[in-house]
Design a protein around this motif. Structure first.
Motif, mmCIF file in Angstrom:
data_model
loop_
_atom_site.group_PDB
_atom_site.id
_atom_site.type_symbol
_atom_site.label_atom_id
_atom_site.label_comp_id
_atom_site.label_asym_id
_atom_site.label_seq_id
_atom_site.Cartn_x
_atom_site.Cartn_y
_atom_site.Cartn_z
ATOM 1 N N LEU A 262 -5.321 -7.874 42.450
ATOM 2 C CA LEU A 262 -5.226 -8.520 43.754
ATOM 3 C C LEU A 262 -5.857 -9.903 43.761
ATOM 4 C CD1 LEU A 262 -6.033 -5.486 46.104
ATOM 5 C CD2 LEU A 262 -3.800 -6.527 45.666
ATOM 6 N N PHE A 263 -6.974 -10.070 43.050
ATOM 7 C CA PHE A 263 -7.756 -11.298 43.166
ATOM 8 C C PHE A 263 -7.587 -12.270 42.009
ATOM 9 C CE2 PHE A 263 -9.861 -8.487 46.148
ATOM 10 C CZ PHE A 263 -10.147 -9.331 47.206
ATOM 11 N N ALA A 264 -7.106 -11.820 40.839
ATOM 12 C CA ALA A 264 -6.980 -12.721 39.691
ATOM 13 C C ALA A 264 -6.069 -13.922 39.966
ATOM 14 C CB ALA A 264 -6.506 -11.948 38.458
ATOM 15 N N PRO A 265 -4.882 -13.730 40.604
ATOM 16 C CA PRO A 265 -4.056 -14.916 40.902
ATOM 17 C C PRO A 265 -4.771 -15.920 41.796
ATOM 18 C CG PRO A 265 -2.755 -12.910 41.093
ATOM 19 C CD PRO A 265 -4.186 -12.482 40.950
ATOM 20 N N PHE A 266 -5.557 -15.424 42.761
ATOM 21 C CA PHE A 266 -6.328 -16.332 43.623
ATOM 22 C C PHE A 266 -7.300 -17.165 42.806
ATOM 23 C CE2 PHE A 266 -10.551 -16.814 45.574
ATOM 24 C CZ PHE A 266 -10.247 -17.756 46.555
ATOM 25 N N TRP A 267 -8.051 -16.515 41.900
ATOM 26 C CA TRP A 267 -9.003 -17.259 41.076
ATOM 27 C C TRP A 267 -8.283 -18.222 40.148
ATOM 28 C CZ3 TRP A 267 -13.466 -17.350 43.045
ATOM 29 C CH2 TRP A 267 -14.081 -16.224 43.600
ATOM 30 N N GLY A 268 -7.088 -17.831 39.659
ATOM 31 C CA GLY A 268 -6.331 -18.730 38.786
ATOM 32 C C GLY A 268 -5.903 -19.997 39.501
ATOM 33 N N ARG A 269 -5.353 -19.854 40.707
ATOM 34 C CA ARG A 269 -4.954 -21.036 41.486
ATOM 35 C C ARG A 269 -6.176 -21.879 41.848
ATOM 36 N NH1 ARG A 269 -1.400 -17.118 43.719
ATOM 37 N NH2 ARG A 269 -2.914 -16.677 45.381
ATOM 38 N N THR A 270 -7.270 -21.214 42.141
ATOM 39 C CA THR A 270 -8.497 -21.938 42.491
ATOM 40 C C THR A 270 -9.010 -22.740 41.302
ATOM 41 O OG1 THR A 270 -9.078 -20.210 44.084
ATOM 42 C CG2 THR A 270 -10.843 -21.684 43.375
ATOM 43 N N SER A 271 -8.937 -22.172 40.098
ATOM 44 C CA SER A 271 -9.412 -22.897 38.913
ATOM 45 C C SER A 271 -8.550 -24.117 38.625
ATOM 46 C CB SER A 271 -9.443 -21.965 37.702
ATOM 47 O OG SER A 271 -8.139 -21.555 37.332
ATOM 48 N N ASP A 272 -7.244 -24.061 38.933
ATOM 49 C CA ASP A 272 -6.388 -25.243 38.763
ATOM 50 C C ASP A 272 -6.777 -26.347 39.735
ATOM 51 O OD1 ASP A 272 -4.781 -24.424 36.641
ATOM 52 O OD2 ASP A 272 -3.395 -23.347 37.940
ATOM 53 N N ARG A 273 -7.401 -25.984 40.876
ATOM 54 C CA ARG A 273 -7.812 -26.972 41.876
ATOM 55 C C ARG A 273 -9.232 -27.482 41.654
ATOM 56 N NH1 ARG A 273 -5.969 -23.112 45.534
ATOM 57 N NH2 ARG A 273 -8.113 -22.898 46.318
ATOM 58 N N ILE A 274 -10.190 -26.577 41.405
ATOM 59 C CA ILE A 274 -11.597 -26.994 41.403
ATOM 60 C C ILE A 274 -12.254 -26.903 40.035
ATOM 61 C CG2 ILE A 274 -11.831 -26.314 43.813
ATOM 62 C CD1 ILE A 274 -13.381 -23.859 42.902
ATOM 63 N N GLY A 275 -11.556 -26.371 39.044
ATOM 64 C CA GLY A 275 -12.095 -26.341 37.694
ATOM 65 C C GLY A 275 -12.559 -24.971 37.260
ATOM 66 N N PHE A 276 -12.524 -24.767 35.945
ATOM 67 C CA PHE A 276 -12.864 -23.460 35.385
ATOM 68 C C PHE A 276 -14.352 -23.145 35.532
ATOM 69 C CE2 PHE A 276 -9.093 -24.712 32.790
ATOM 70 C CZ PHE A 276 -8.240 -23.722 33.245
ATOM 71 N N ARG A 277 -15.216 -24.162 35.417
ATOM 72 C CA ARG A 277 -16.650 -23.913 35.468
ATOM 73 C C ARG A 277 -17.072 -23.324 36.807
ATOM 74 N NH1 ARG A 277 -21.264 -26.678 37.490
ATOM 75 N NH2 ARG A 277 -23.162 -26.178 36.296
ATOM 76 N N THR A 278 -16.593 -23.907 37.899
ATOM 77 C CA THR A 278 -16.986 -23.438 39.228
ATOM 78 C C THR A 278 -16.525 -22.013 39.464
ATOM 79 O OG1 THR A 278 -16.823 -25.713 40.036
ATOM 80 C CG2 THR A 278 -16.876 -23.962 41.688
ATOM 81 N N VAL A 279 -15.284 -21.739 39.068
ATOM 82 C CA VAL A 279 -14.758 -20.384 39.233
ATOM 83 C C VAL A 279 -15.545 -19.394 38.378
ATOM 84 C CG1 VAL A 279 -12.740 -18.919 38.750
ATOM 85 C CG2 VAL A 279 -12.462 -21.091 39.956
ATOM 86 N N LEU A 280 -15.920 -19.812 37.167
ATOM 87 C CA LEU A 280 -16.707 -18.951 36.291
ATOM 88 C C LEU A 280 -18.040 -18.588 36.947
ATOM 89 C CD1 LEU A 280 -17.264 -17.579 33.570
ATOM 90 C CD2 LEU A 280 -17.978 -19.812 32.675
ATOM 91 N N LEU A 281 -18.693 -19.557 37.567
ATOM 92 C CA LEU A 281 -19.963 -19.280 38.232
ATOM 93 C C LEU A 281 -19.792 -18.321 39.408
ATOM 94 C CD1 LEU A 281 -21.605 -22.822 38.140
ATOM 95 C CD2 LEU A 281 -22.483 -20.753 37.044
#
Length: 409
Positions: A262-281
């Motif tokens: 349910l949530f992985a696509p959301f995090w994927g789109r978010t990482s394309d916008r704000i970067g992998f580091r922020t999403v990782l944190l």
């Protein structure tokens, strides 16, 4: 359909099947040990069975990664698929823990379907869609994490664990044939020189960003795997019965997978916008909080709800780490980079269950949850302080990758 989209669809299905097959087998090994007559040091045996495959993978992954850069990622996917088919099928016929240990070692030494799928997708996907594509592969793995425990638990409950293990082998064979027939690797540039394991480590050693990502994978894997060998036994305790233990465990395991899908696509789109580091944190902080939140609850229903929330956050972690690896390497080094990534992952996966099994035997299963939570806190701090360079804080690059050291070209 564009080739990269076709590859993503086929390998999404393949990853789902391989992940499901894995979770049809591995979570139930502790219960299977009891069925084949192991009644002493079950937690320690469970940790050893988890760790031995990861040890094999850690040793062999750089070699397979160098072959992937020389001959292509698709041949490595096919090779690994046939190996998994053989090892899962053989697991259905073991009668003592030593045979099981040997099969798990062979599986670790020769596998690699999903890491090579990630490398192929990361290389053949447009840069502006890499975050999305990697998150979709992660969602496929999570979906397999839903279906596998349910299917494995149901087959074990209705028939036997042996039938479940044999079925897992057949499913992997299907995934392998799908990749063989329909995956096309377009952006493959064979390595022009003979690549050695030593040169792979040397070149990676000059790439600080790659080393940081590999370290994050190792420490994260170590942290979360401390709990894996005993969580099935813990669920059986919460259920106050070993009756239907495989089925109940399968349902609880699947809730984490449902959250990831349910949530992985959301995090994927978010990482394309704000970067992998922020999403990782975000993923690490959420994973830490909800690991600790599993401690106060002593019934299977509340525990299941917390596991779902844990999965909703932690599903952001590995795609973000993979994205950092894609971002920090050139395409001709990508196979070796993901081979090293698998080594880092497998080293963490190997050490974590051993530590978790020992902690559980020395203290209690609750003690393992404390250890896992503290370790994730440390990893979160490591991520914050060691990924502060401008290049790792920037949003994903579109059309440009940070190169490895010039000596590796």
């Amino acid at each position: 359909m564009e080739t990269w989209k076709k590859n993503l669809v086929v390998l999404w299905i393949g990853t789902l099947i391989v992940s499901a097959s894995f979770s049809m087998v591995v979570p139930f090994l502790p219960l299977f040990l009891l069925q084949i007559g192991v009644h002493h040091y079950v937690e320690t045996w469970s940790g050893l069975l988890y760790s031995i495959a990861f040890f094999g993978g850690a040793v062999s992954a750089p070699y397979w990664g160098s072959l992937a850069d020389r001959y292509g990622r698709k041949p490595m996917i096919i090779r690994a698929g046939f190996v998994l088919f053989a090892t899962y099928s053989l697991t259905a016929f073991v009668h003592n823990p030593y045979e099981l240990l040997a099969i798990r070692l062979a599986q670790g030494l020769l596998s690699g379907y999903i890491p090579n799928s990630i490398a192929l997708i990361g290389t053949n996907t447009p840069e502006s869609r890499v975050g999305f594509a990697l998150s979709m592969v992660s969602a496929a793995g999570a979906a397999g994490g839903i279906l596998g425990p349910l299917l494995g638990g149901a087959l074990a409950n209705w028939f036997s664990n042996r039938i479940a293990f044999g079925s897992a082998g057949v499913l992997v064979l299907i995934a392998t044939m799908l990749a063989l027939l329909w995956v096309k690797e377009e952006k493959f540039v064979p390595s022009q020189t003979r690549v050695s394991i030593w040169s792979t480590f040397r070149d990676a050693g000059h790439n600080r960003q790659l080393l940081t990502a590999l370290s994050l994978n190792l420490f994260t894997s170590f942290s979360i795997m401390t709990i894996e060998p005993v969580i099935t036994l813990y669920i059986a305790q919460l259920n106050h019965s070993t009756a239907n233990a495989s089925l109940v465990s399968g349902i609880v395991f699947s809730l984490t997978g449902i959250a990831s899908v349910l949530f992985a696509p959301f995090w994927g789109r978010t990482s394309d916008r704000i970067g992998f580091r922020t999403v990782l944190l975000f993923g690490l902080v959420g994973g830490t909080v909800w690991t600790f939140m599993q401690l106060p609850f002593h019934n299977v229903y509340a525990f299941s709800a917390v596991r779902f929330l844990y999965g909703a956050f932690f599903c952001a972690v590995y795609p973000a780490i993979n994205g950092l690896i894609v971002k920090s390497t050139e395409s001709e080094f990508r196979g070796r980079a993901f081979g090293l990534n698998q080594t880092a992952n497998q080293l963490g996966n190997m050490a974590g269950p051993l530590v978790g099994g020992v902690v559980a035997s020395a203290t209690s299963i609750h003690g393992v949850f404390w250890v896992t939570g503290v370790l994730l806190m440390i990893v979160t701090g490591f991520t914050y302080f060691f990924t502060r360079s401008r290049s790792m804080r920037d949003r994903p690059t579109h059309g440009h990758l940070i190169p490895v050291h010039k000596e590796s070209k």
